[in-house]
Design a protein around this motif. Structure first.
Motif, PDB file in Angstrom:
ATOM      1  N   VAL A 137      -2.136  -7.414  -0.242  1.00  0.00           N
ATOM      2  CA  VAL A 137      -2.839  -6.165  -0.919  1.00  0.00           C
ATOM      3  C   VAL A 137      -3.726  -5.602   0.426  1.00  0.00           C
ATOM      4  O   VAL A 137      -4.291  -6.285   0.878  1.00  0.00           O
ATOM      5  N   ALA A 138      -3.238  -4.290   0.491  1.00  0.00           N
ATOM      6  CA  ALA A 138      -4.202  -3.498   1.559  1.00  0.00           C
ATOM      7  C   ALA A 138      -4.980  -2.492   0.773  1.00  0.00           C
ATOM      8  O   ALA A 138      -4.271  -1.427   0.356  1.00  0.00           O
ATOM      9  N   PRO A 139      -6.198  -2.758   0.554  1.00  0.00           N
ATOM     10  CA  PRO A 139      -6.921  -1.765  -0.152  1.00  0.00           C
ATOM     11  C   PRO A 139      -6.919  -0.470   0.137  1.00  0.00           C
ATOM     12  O   PRO A 139      -7.170   0.479  -0.593  1.00  0.00           O
ATOM     13  N   GLY A 140      -6.964  -0.352   1.488  1.00  0.00           N
ATOM     14  CA  GLY A 140      -7.106   1.022   2.293  1.00  0.00           C
ATOM     15  C   GLY A 140      -5.509   1.610   2.033  1.00  0.00           C
ATOM     16  O   GLY A 140      -5.697   3.213   2.330  1.00  0.00           O
ATOM     17  N   ARG A 141      -4.605   1.049   1.138  1.00  0.00           N
ATOM     18  CA  ARG A 141      -3.222   1.768   1.153  1.00  0.00           C
ATOM     19  C   ARG A 141      -2.964   2.200  -0.114  1.00  0.00           C
ATOM     20  O   ARG A 141      -2.083   2.694  -0.566  1.00  0.00           O
ATOM     21  N   GLY A 142      -3.954   2.429  -0.866  1.00  0.00           N
ATOM     22  CA  GLY A 142      -3.932   2.883  -2.197  1.00  0.00           C
ATOM     23  C   GLY A 142      -4.372   1.916  -3.558  1.00  0.00           C
ATOM     24  O   GLY A 142      -5.252   0.818  -3.014  1.00  0.00           O
ATOM     25  N   ASP A 143      -3.972   2.154  -4.483  1.00  0.00           N
ATOM     26  CA  ASP A 143      -4.429   1.316  -5.745  1.00  0.00           C
ATOM     27  C   ASP A 143      -3.996  -0.231  -5.600  1.00  0.00           C
ATOM     28  O   ASP A 143      -2.840  -0.551  -5.582  1.00  0.00           O
ATOM     29  N   ALA A 144      -5.157  -0.826  -5.532  1.00  0.00           N
ATOM     30  CA  ALA A 144      -4.720  -2.467  -5.490  1.00  0.00           C
ATOM     31  C   ALA A 144      -4.223  -2.914  -6.597  1.00  0.00           C
ATOM     32  O   ALA A 144      -3.363  -4.028  -6.514  1.00  0.00           O
ATOM     33  N   ASN A 145      -4.603  -2.625  -7.826  1.00  0.00           N
ATOM     34  CA  ASN A 145      -3.982  -3.027  -9.081  1.00  0.00           C
ATOM     35  C   ASN A 145      -2.387  -2.580  -8.917  1.00  0.00           C
ATOM     36  O   ASN A 145      -1.571  -3.453  -9.465  1.00  0.00           O
ATOM     37  N   LEU A 146      -2.043  -1.382  -8.491  1.00  0.00           N
ATOM     38  CA  LEU A 146      -0.739  -1.039  -8.418  1.00  0.00           C
ATOM     39  C   LEU A 146       0.085  -2.126  -7.532  1.00  0.00           C
ATOM     40  O   LEU A 146       0.995  -2.645  -7.529  1.00  0.00           O
ATOM     41  N   GLN A 147      -0.572  -2.124  -6.257  1.00  0.00           N
ATOM     42  CA  GLN A 147       0.218  -3.109  -5.256  1.00  0.00           C
ATOM     43  C   GLN A 147       0.221  -4.342  -5.777  1.00  0.00           C
ATOM     44  O   GLN A 147       1.497  -5.076  -5.506  1.00  0.00           O
ATOM     45  N   THR A 148      -0.777  -4.845  -6.471  1.00  0.00           N
ATOM     46  CA  THR A 148      -0.534  -6.468  -6.988  1.00  0.00           C
ATOM     47  C   THR A 148       0.479  -6.334  -7.713  1.00  0.00           C
ATOM     48  O   THR A 148       1.574  -7.377  -7.958  1.00  0.00           O
ATOM     49  N   ALA A 149       0.660  -5.442  -8.893  1.00  0.00           N
ATOM     50  CA  ALA A 149       1.756  -5.487  -9.725  1.00  0.00           C
ATOM     51  C   ALA A 149       3.026  -5.346  -9.184  1.00  0.00           C
ATOM     52  O   ALA A 149       3.907  -6.096  -9.510  1.00  0.00           O
ATOM     53  N   LEU A 150       2.971  -4.669  -8.277  1.00  0.00           N
ATOM     54  CA  LEU A 150       4.502  -4.414  -7.616  1.00  0.00           C
ATOM     55  C   LEU A 150       4.888  -5.438  -7.069  1.00  0.00           C
ATOM     56  O   LEU A 150       6.212  -6.219  -7.153  1.00  0.00           O
ATOM     57  N   LEU A 151       4.047  -6.235  -6.270  1.00  0.00           N
ATOM     58  CA  LEU A 151       4.225  -7.402  -5.584  1.00  0.00           C
ATOM     59  C   LEU A 151       4.717  -8.501  -6.331  1.00  0.00           C
ATOM     60  O   LEU A 151       5.723  -9.306  -6.232  1.00  0.00           O
ATOM     61  N   GLY A 152       3.933  -8.708  -7.555  1.00  0.00           N
ATOM     62  CA  GLY A 152       4.543  -9.755  -8.521  1.00  0.00           C
ATOM     63  C   GLY A 152       5.732  -9.430  -9.045  1.00  0.00           C
ATOM     64  O   GLY A 152       6.565 -10.540  -9.604  1.00  0.00           O
ATOM     65  N   ILE A 153       6.192  -8.037  -9.437  1.00  0.00           N
ATOM     66  CA  ILE A 153       7.461  -7.759  -9.914  1.00  0.00           C
ATOM     67  C   ILE A 153       8.570  -7.971  -8.898  1.00  0.00           C
ATOM     68  O   ILE A 153       9.594  -8.760  -9.193  1.00  0.00           O
ATOM     69  N   VAL A 154       8.231  -7.752  -7.575  1.00  0.00           N
ATOM     70  CA  VAL A 154       9.203  -8.227  -6.615  1.00  0.00           C
ATOM     71  C   VAL A 154       9.627  -9.635  -6.539  1.00  0.00           C
ATOM     72  O   VAL A 154      10.515  -9.946  -6.157  1.00  0.00           O
ATOM     73  N   PHE A 155       8.345 -10.529  -6.678  1.00  0.00           N
ATOM     74  CA  PHE A 155       8.620 -11.806  -6.599  1.00  0.00           C
ATOM     75  C   PHE A 155       9.190 -12.125  -7.838  1.00  0.00           C
ATOM     76  O   PHE A 155      10.225 -13.144  -7.704  1.00  0.00           O
ATOM     77  N   THR A 156       9.197 -11.679  -8.861  1.00  0.00           N
ATOM     78  CA  THR A 156      10.068 -12.015 -10.266  1.00  0.00           C
ATOM     79  C   THR A 156      11.328 -11.898 -10.099  1.00  0.00           C
ATOM     80  O   THR A 156      12.198 -12.366 -10.391  1.00  0.00           O
TER      81      THR A 156
END
Length: 208
Positions: A139-158
């Motif tokens: 997660v890169a906080p400076g690149r946008g919403d950390a919540n959305l980044q984390t969710a997208l990463l989790g979806i990619v992993f899934t």
């Protein structure tokens, strides 16, 4: 949104970790070998989708920590780094390698095994701890919403886990026979995964 570099680095790491021997993929192989491709694929797909609950919790937790205190987020990353390094050390020291249990007593239907996989992963505290340790470092906080980044990463992993576990179930007989002829293969996969875990852990600890 995720940048291309961020996405590719995470995807490559997730694939390597998913392929390393563990309870989930060994169960997928065992069920597929004992009861057929359909049941192995169903259980594997369930295990993968069970990760979505941990994705939600990680997204909420990480975003809340960033909003509340950058120091708390840093503490989470350091603790997560130590946890990943410890997992890596254990994997490297492992001497057992991959072991596939044929699970001859399995009689559940494909639907039952799918639900069993979802439930088993969804309530597994070790998986929750892994997600809380693993996702924040990408997660890169400076690149946008950390919540959305984390969710997208989790979806990619899934999604990648769903694809790989389904393939494991489909080719369970072939993969199981290959591992049976090469008992040391699992040990080397453990060592590769262990080195990845240690590297990720150290990266988390030293990253600003």
């Amino acid at each position: 949104m995720l940048t291309p570099d961020q996405f590719l680095a995470f995807l490559a790491t997730a694939i390597l970790l998913t392929l390393s021997p563990g309870p989930d993929n060994m169960m997928v192989l065992g069920i597929g070998m004992a009861k057929g491709r359909a049941r192995g694929m169903a259980f594997g797909l369930g295990c993968a989708l069970g990760c979505l609950s941990h994705t939600l919790l990680a997204a909420i937790g990480v975003s809340a920590l960033i909003a509340a205190s950058p120091l708390a987020f840093t503490a989470l990353k350091v603790c997560g780094g130590l946890y990943l390094a410890w997992m890596g050390f254990k994997a490297i020291r492992s001497r057992g390698g991959a072991s596939v249990d044929r699970l001859d007593g399995v009689t559940e239907s494909a639907r039952t095994l799918f639900l069993r996989g979802v439930f088993a992963n969804a309530i597994n505290p070790k998986v929750a701890l892994f997600f809380l340790s693993f996702l924040p470092q990408f997660v890169a906080p400076g690149r946008g919403d950390a919540n959305l980044q984390t969710a997208l990463l989790g979806i990619v992993f899934t999604l990648q886990a769903a694809v790989l576990f389904t393939l494991l179930g489909y080719f369970s007989g072939t993969v199981g026979a290959w591992l049976g002829r090469r008992p040391r293969a699992g040990m080397w996969l453990d060592r590769i995964a262990g080195a990845i875990f240690i590297g990720l852990g150290l990266r988390l600890i030293v990253a600003r």
